[in-house]
Design an enzyme around this catalytic site. Sequence first.
Site, PDB file in Angstrom:
ATOM      1  N   ASP A  89      44.720  57.775 144.218  1.00 40.10           N
ATOM      2  CA  ASP A  89      44.086  59.273 144.511  1.00 40.10           C
ATOM      3  C   ASP A  89      45.135  60.193 145.874  1.00 40.10           C
ATOM      4  OD1 ASP A  89      41.498  59.867 143.198  1.00 40.10           O
ATOM      5  OD2 ASP A  89      40.409  57.765 144.034  1.00 40.10           O
ATOM      6  N   LYS A  95      37.833  58.690 132.644  1.00 37.28           N
ATOM      7  CA  LYS A  95      38.977  58.428 133.099  1.00 37.28           C
ATOM      8  C   LYS A  95      39.627  57.282 132.691  1.00 37.28           C
ATOM      9  CE  LYS A  95      38.062  60.113 137.867  1.00 37.28           C
ATOM     10  NZ  LYS A  95      37.822  59.863 139.527  1.00 37.28           N
ATOM     11  N   GLN A 128      36.099  54.281 142.918  1.00 38.54           N
ATOM     12  CA  GLN A 128      35.487  55.293 142.984  1.00 38.54           C
ATOM     13  C   GLN A 128      34.630  56.385 144.285  1.00 38.54           C
ATOM     14  OE1 GLN A 128      35.759  57.723 140.435  1.00 38.54           O
ATOM     15  NE2 GLN A 128      33.867  59.293 140.587  1.00 38.54           N
TER      16      GLN A 128
HETATM   17  N1  GUN Z   1      34.767  61.236 143.449  1.00 40.10           N
HETATM   18  C1  GUN Z   1      34.697  62.720 143.153  1.00 40.10           C
HETATM   19  N2  GUN Z   1      35.765  63.073 142.879  1.00 40.10           N
HETATM   20  C2  GUN Z   1      36.660  62.335 143.143  1.00 40.10           C
HETATM   21  C3  GUN Z   1      37.881  61.762 142.841  1.00 40.10           C
HETATM   22  O1  GUN Z   1      38.785  62.677 143.022  1.00 40.10           O
HETATM   23  N3  GUN Z   1      38.517  60.008 143.304  1.00 40.10           N
HETATM   24  C4  GUN Z   1      37.484  59.525 143.586  1.00 40.10           C
HETATM   25  N4  GUN Z   1      37.897  57.790 143.623  1.00 40.10           N
HETATM   26  N5  GUN Z   1      36.253  59.366 143.445  1.00 40.10           N
HETATM   27  C5  GUN Z   1      35.832  60.491 143.737  1.00 40.10           C
END
Ligand code: GUN
Length: 300
Positions: free
Chosen positions: A121, A54, A98
């Site tokens: 998110d 990311k 995350q």
């Molecule tokens: N863990 C797995 N997928 C995601 C996501 O789309 N966002 C976040 N913050 N954590 C994750």
Amino acid sequence: MPAQIINGKKISEEIKQEVKKQAEALYKETGIVPGLAFILVGDNPASKVYVTMKGKACEELGFYSITLKLPAETTEEELLQKIQNLNSDPKIHGILVQLPLPSHINEQKILQAIDPIKDVDGFHPVNVGKLVIGLETYLPCTPAGIQELLKRSGINPSGKHVVVLGRSNIVGKPIANILLQKKEWANATVTICHTGTKDISYFTKQADILIVAMGKPEFVKGDMIKPGAVVIDVGVNRVDDPSSEKGYKLVGDVHFESAYEVASAITPVPGGVGPMTIAMLMKNTLQAAINQIAVKQLSN
Ligand code: GUN
């Protein structure tokens, strides 16, 4: 006839290029660069990989980004303090914690501490609620990526039976809610299956579009799929593979070879849904910057 392979990598590159251009135009107009903060707690290897990818996308698109890497022992209070600081940092338009978090931290308490306008998110209850009632908001990135993949592949869910395997807050629940809205590229009849569902095959065989997000390697086999169905595989599972250099390989929640023979279109793993999640995160972050510029102008 074997299935069309939906190329998520290619589609995600197109979206990132579009977002990059829009961000450049925003910069010319306002001097503002979209900024995204990542918070990574502990050393889950998959989470580290995702946050690195990311961060690279931010670099590629010319976004400002910072990553706070915190030890697994970080307390809830310490994490809440970091979020407060980012909430009031004008260079940061999006905050991404995350998941999963270590078990001593209350995930909901953390997600609810993020200012909803910076919640790229789409996990804050305010944004989840807006999604459910059909208001415009930040859509969670993986489900938004699935809808975009369908759209750019010319597969319209309207009037189709979509069966979702998995009821997580990250994928299953939001994709079901997105596709059942009375909107374009949605308007589907949606069934959600989960660990309490008896006879999953009974449901999967009725799906025109089957979305699998259950975290079970190669669970869905070709004989569980209706001929001609569209199969979207959200799973990313590491399984042992002594023949590979790393000692493992990535497989989805769908047994690709058998599903490929039955489906009309299918996403591969890797290179299907995964890259779309990152592209949609970039899109949400640009939108967050635009929203925050608008709020600032209103208050001036
Ligand atoms: N863990 C797995 N997928 C995601 C996501 O789309 N966002 C976040 N913050 N954590 C994750």
